[in-house]
Design a protein around this motif. Sequence first.
Motif, PDB file in Angstrom:
ATOM      1  N   ILE A 141       0.850  -1.190   0.000  1.00  0.00           N
ATOM      2  CA  ILE A 141       0.000   0.000   0.000  1.00  0.00           C
ATOM      3  C   ILE A 141       0.888   1.243   0.000  1.00  0.00           C
ATOM      4  CG2 ILE A 141      -1.789  -1.209   1.295  1.00  0.00           C
ATOM      5  CD1 ILE A 141      -1.073   0.567   3.729  1.00  0.00           C
ATOM      6  N   MET A 142       0.390   2.313  -0.608  1.00  0.00           N
ATOM      7  CA  MET A 142       1.009   3.623  -0.500  1.00  0.00           C
ATOM      8  C   MET A 142      -0.096   4.585  -0.090  1.00  0.00           C
ATOM      9  SD  MET A 142       2.168   6.721  -1.065  1.00  0.00           S
ATOM     10  CE  MET A 142       1.171   7.270  -2.444  1.00  0.00           C
ATOM     11  N   GLU A 143       0.042   5.163   1.105  1.00  0.00           N
ATOM     12  CA  GLU A 143      -1.011   5.977   1.700  1.00  0.00           C
ATOM     13  C   GLU A 143      -0.404   7.194   2.402  1.00  0.00           C
ATOM     14  OE1 GLU A 143      -4.456   5.587   1.790  1.00  0.00           O
ATOM     15  OE2 GLU A 143      -4.135   4.102   0.220  1.00  0.00           O
ATOM     16  N   PRO A 144      -1.227   8.121   2.871  1.00  0.00           N
ATOM     17  CA  PRO A 144      -0.708   9.229   3.683  1.00  0.00           C
ATOM     18  C   PRO A 144      -0.049   8.705   4.959  1.00  0.00           C
ATOM     19  CG  PRO A 144      -2.906   9.725   2.888  1.00  0.00           C
ATOM     20  CD  PRO A 144      -2.665   8.282   2.566  1.00  0.00           C
ATOM     21  N   ASN A 145       0.987   9.389   5.392  1.00  0.00           N
ATOM     22  CA  ASN A 145       1.761   8.982   6.561  1.00  0.00           C
ATOM     23  C   ASN A 145       1.288   9.702   7.821  1.00  0.00           C
ATOM     24  OD1 ASN A 145       3.930   7.766   8.023  1.00  0.00           O
ATOM     25  ND2 ASN A 145       5.119   9.642   7.806  1.00  0.00           N
TER      26      ASN A 145
END
Length: 299
Positions: A141-145
């Motif tokens: 996944i690539m999401e807000p941190n």
Amino acid sequence: MERMRNLGMAGLNKESREKLAGMVVDRSRFQRVLEDCVRAEAIDLQGSVLIVGGGLEDAGILRRIGFTRITLSNLQEELEQFVMPSIDGVELESIHADVEDMQIADGSYDLVMTHAVLHHCRSPHKALLEMLRVSRRNVIIMEPNDSLLMRAFVKLRFSFPFELPAVIAHDYLAGGVRNSCIPNYIYRWHPRDMYQATASFIPEAEFNLYIRRYWDFNIDKSELALRNQTRIGLFTKILGPGLFLAALHGFQAVANRLPWVGAQGNKFFGCITKHDALKPWLVREGDQIAFNRSYAKRR
């Protein structure tokens, strides 16, 4: 905002479609992080990949890395009006799948990946668990941190807790929670979130996490203009969008070289690698899993 062109494009009028199509998003840093992950986790490039909520940009990135068997989901609306382009060297397919309730058998794909989609869900954790269920080996996944600095930015109104810009860019008709006109809450991920959700879902098996947190301001002037409701709008009026973006990219280049500062970044990249080995306190007895009594005695 990176998902705009993959979320509900078929439902937009011509003017809005052309506006979104004209937005240029630099995803080179994401590609580099993904390449590093593929090497570190020894992900099989010949394996089957499901890109949840995926678009042709996602498929292109995977093709450049070396993946050849790619399935895109949630493109049914587009396919009703457009012919799916082919990508040289790729077996490209498409299916309809709701990431929060995928009607797909367990372990159907070697790798299940999504790029900036989970924060558009009613339940990001449910979506992650569905991805884990459908995956045989890897979930990315690539999401807000979630970080101290990002929380401060939200509190100081440099960023909203809800994603208004995506809905505004979609003519106030889509781009929000589950691609509706309702702006979604921006759920920001932390490594412990991913660990706890995964450990709860597969408590019997070993797994490992590959986490990278970094800065990546991959927006252009058009997307920057959609953030006028935040304090960013004040800075762009003073500096101008070009100078402001240059300052962001300069900060990004320096910050990503400093481990602690980089970990405070706006992007969260996480990879879960599932293993066949059971937890040491469990054993296989035929087709069943049982508690390892000898482990209890050792303690």
